[in-house]
Design a protein around this motif. Structure first.
Motif, PDB file in Angstrom:
ATOM      1  N   ALA A 162       0.832  -1.206   0.000  1.00  0.00           N
ATOM      2  CA  ALA A 162       0.000   0.000   0.000  1.00  0.00           C
ATOM      3  C   ALA A 162       0.863   1.250   0.000  1.00  0.00           C
ATOM      4  O   ALA A 162       0.631   2.188  -0.780  1.00  0.00           O
ATOM      5  CB  ALA A 162      -0.938  -0.013   1.208  1.00  0.00           C
ATOM      6  N   ILE A 163       1.870   1.266   0.860  1.00  0.00           N
ATOM      7  CA  ILE A 163       2.693   2.467   0.990  1.00  0.00           C
ATOM      8  C   ILE A 163       3.499   2.720  -0.275  1.00  0.00           C
ATOM      9  O   ILE A 163       3.674   3.868  -0.703  1.00  0.00           O
ATOM     10  CB  ILE A 163       3.606   2.360   2.231  1.00  0.00           C
ATOM     11  CG1 ILE A 163       3.920   3.755   2.792  1.00  0.00           C
ATOM     12  CG2 ILE A 163       4.887   1.638   1.965  1.00  0.00           C
ATOM     13  CD1 ILE A 163       2.771   4.412   3.459  1.00  0.00           C
ATOM     14  N   GLU A 164       3.959   1.666  -0.935  1.00  0.00           N
ATOM     15  CA  GLU A 164       4.751   1.843  -2.147  1.00  0.00           C
ATOM     16  C   GLU A 164       3.931   2.426  -3.287  1.00  0.00           C
ATOM     17  O   GLU A 164       4.470   3.112  -4.159  1.00  0.00           O
ATOM     18  CB  GLU A 164       5.378   0.512  -2.572  1.00  0.00           C
ATOM     19  CG  GLU A 164       6.556   0.083  -1.722  1.00  0.00           C
ATOM     20  CD  GLU A 164       7.197  -1.205  -2.207  1.00  0.00           C
ATOM     21  OE1 GLU A 164       6.528  -1.950  -2.964  1.00  0.00           O
ATOM     22  OE2 GLU A 164       8.354  -1.466  -1.844  1.00  0.00           O
ATOM     23  N   SER A 165       2.638   2.181  -3.290  1.00  0.00           N
ATOM     24  CA  SER A 165       1.802   2.672  -4.378  1.00  0.00           C
ATOM     25  C   SER A 165       1.569   4.180  -4.318  1.00  0.00           C
ATOM     26  O   SER A 165       1.276   4.796  -5.345  1.00  0.00           O
ATOM     27  CB  SER A 165       0.447   1.953  -4.366  1.00  0.00           C
ATOM     28  OG  SER A 165      -0.347   2.380  -3.281  1.00  0.00           O
ATOM     29  N   ILE A 166       1.715   4.767  -3.120  1.00  0.00           N
ATOM     30  CA  ILE A 166       1.438   6.214  -3.007  1.00  0.00           C
ATOM     31  C   ILE A 166       2.696   7.056  -2.754  1.00  0.00           C
ATOM     32  O   ILE A 166       2.661   8.275  -2.899  1.00  0.00           O
ATOM     33  CB  ILE A 166       0.373   6.499  -1.935  1.00  0.00           C
ATOM     34  CG1 ILE A 166       0.813   6.003  -0.545  1.00  0.00           C
ATOM     35  CG2 ILE A 166      -0.953   5.840  -2.314  1.00  0.00           C
ATOM     36  CD1 ILE A 166       1.457   7.026   0.313  1.00  0.00           C
TER      37      ILE A 166
END
Length: 242
Positions: free
Chosen positions: A175-179
């Motif tokens: 999740a964090i890598e996508s944003i």
């Protein structure tokens, strides 16, 4: 940047990566790291100050061979958000997070936050929801500032969380890598933008009561608060929707 890894030649797979932004924290980082009894993950300490924090961390990494401690050194100020971003980019575990170097939130509380990721993409510690325990409270002025700040966040971003600024947050790395590529802030307003982009991308965020104590010597000064407000307006009206 100089990265000082753990002394082992091969790193086993870890379940957790915890980032600790440590700007001029040479006197508080020792009690935090030495007080950790056990942690089955990696600790990534981001040092971007002018004192001996990085040297202290390196010494503790040797002394505490039972912990996986990585020290990221920078010769320029990154800002709170910038430090967290660098640490998260270096993280290797499927579950990642960050917490403050002052030890206001214990490792036990961070592990409890990680356990909630079985049903959420992000878990944020909160001092202002039922079930939280404030062992040492902030002064009344700081609490009032926090409530006003929270109201502004609700109006600007529609975030209904009670405590966006508590320094205890964990995430699924996917999740964090996508944003992260969309993140623009590097200061203390970083937390707000991060939550805003996660929510706007459809990720689930849960707010978890934590046991917390005010350690004093806050790194957030009056000038920082003004910059935070300016940064929030810039994010909301110039960075565009996620």
């Amino acid at each position: 940047m100089q990265v000082v890894p753990h002394t082992m030649t091969t790193e086993p797979v870890v379940s957790y990566s915890l980032v600790i932004p440590a700007y001029n924290e040479e006197f508080r980082i020792s009690p935090l790291l030495l007080g950790i009894e056990r942690f089955e993950g990696e600790l990534i300490v981001v040092c971007d100050g002018t004192d001996r924090t990085a040297d202290v961390v390196d010494a503790i990494a040797i002394k505490r061979a039972d912990l996986r401690i990585r020290c990221l050194r920078f010769d320029h100020r990154l800002g709170k958000g910038g430090g967290v971003l660098e640490g998260l980019a270096a993280a290797r575990a499927p579950l990642v997070g960050y917490f403050d170097a002052d030890g206001s939130t214990t490792m036990g509380e961070m592990l409890r936050l990680f356990s909630t990721l079985s049903s959420a993409d992000c878990a944020i510690g909160s001092r202002w929801v039922p079930g939280s325990k404030l062992m040492v409270r902030q002064g009344w002025m700081r609490r009032m500032e926090s409530r006003v700040f929270n109201l502004i966040i609700r109006i600007l971003f529609g975030l209904t969380f009670h405590d966006t600024q508590c320094g205890a947050k964990v995430f699924r790395r996917s999740a964090i890598e996508s944003i992260l590529p969309s993140m623009t802030s590097r200061g203390f307003e970083f937390d707000v933008e991060l939550l805003w982009r996660l929510r706007s991308a459809g990720y689930t965020i849960t707010e978890v009561p934590v046991e917390w104590q005010n350690k004093g010597d806050s790194r957030v000064r009056k000038r920082d608060m003004i910059n935070m407000l300016a940064g929030l307006f810039t994010i909301r009206f110039h960075a565009g929707r996620p």
